[in-house]
Design a protein around this motif. Sequence first.
Motif, PDB file in Angstrom:
ATOM      1  N   ASP A  60       6.515  49.773  12.119  1.00 15.27           N
ATOM      2  CA  ASP A  60       5.066  49.908  12.134  1.00 15.27           C
ATOM      3  C   ASP A  60       4.491  50.868  13.172  1.00 15.27           C
ATOM      4  N   ASP A  80      11.430  47.142  13.433  1.00 17.69           N
ATOM      5  CA  ASP A  80      10.142  47.152  12.744  1.00 17.69           C
ATOM      6  C   ASP A  80       9.661  48.590  12.617  1.00 17.69           C
ATOM      7  N   PRO A  88       7.712  54.119   7.586  1.00 23.22           N
ATOM      8  CA  PRO A  88       6.961  53.786   6.364  1.00 23.22           C
ATOM      9  C   PRO A  88       7.162  54.827   5.267  1.00 23.22           C
ATOM     10  N   THR A 137       1.730  52.030  10.345  1.00 22.44           N
ATOM     11  CA  THR A 137       1.280  51.203   9.234  1.00 22.44           C
ATOM     12  C   THR A 137      -0.158  50.793   9.478  1.00 22.44           C
TER      13      THR A 137
END
Length: 311
Positions: A167, A165, A209, A274
């Motif tokens: 984030d 992930d 990101p 994020t």
Amino acid sequence: MTNIFKSVVKLLVIRPYYALRGTLPLWYLINLRRWLLFLIAPSSLSLLEERIVRELKEDGISLTSLEELFSSHNPLAELQAAARNLLPHARVSEKKAFFVDLWDTKRIPFDLEDPFMKLALNRSVTSIAHAYFGMYGRFYGTRAMKTQVMPAGDAATQSQLWHRDPDDRMICKMFVYLNDVDEGTGPFSYLMGSHRRGHHWKDFPQLLPGEGGSGRISDEELRKKISHSHEKKCLGSAGTVIFADTAGLHKGGYSTQRARVMFLATFMSGVPFTRPSRRRKVVYPKNFHALVEKFPFSVREALRRPLIEIP
């Protein structure tokens, strides 16, 4: 020319920016109030919670059960009943066709009578997340879903493949199985030691990101670098609880025989990579601040600064 420019920006701007934000000193400085407050008044932990945090730090994952975590009142039956009531109204996920969301993940009401929200905001759960981060983290949202059985011969796709992930530097998720999960039920799998503290962190770097790309890794690609012995396949009965840092390599949901029904809650730092405000997860009521005062301190800190605007 445009593609070349984007590639240069990703290489020279985006990755260095997030790589710098993810360094240990800066990550804590960005979250200075939460970090200092935790140093002064850390969350108290039971022996079980200490074991979970220790395993998270060592391996990136720890397993327990609702019965073990909540010995005085196991909420499994209540959670299963709530899931059964939601299933007739569930909808196929917009992004993952093999996921059926039990509620609208874009607008989840902050309902303290909801058993899923009660579980996510339990003192024990939030304290584990805080202790793992080494600062007071932030509640990011919840999700309940059913994984559809895959048609025979269909290849694994999206989150059924290994991935990290993007984030935050560290992400603490709690997964709860609401039915029995075996090999044919799409078990959650984790590559032990692939979290930021682990020895496999630099293998297959975290897709940050703005970089683009899928960041998905097949079993074949993974095995070229890492042996099967580091994979933890989480089989278990209904009520199995998994705490995992999903910045580490993980996958799941490739169900071949039976659907898997699962709930998850997510915690990150106060200022993740994020921005939560752009991802509408929880809708807070007007009396939110009054409600928060009724929670233990560790839960109040997890709820500090709502993730979206209060109506």
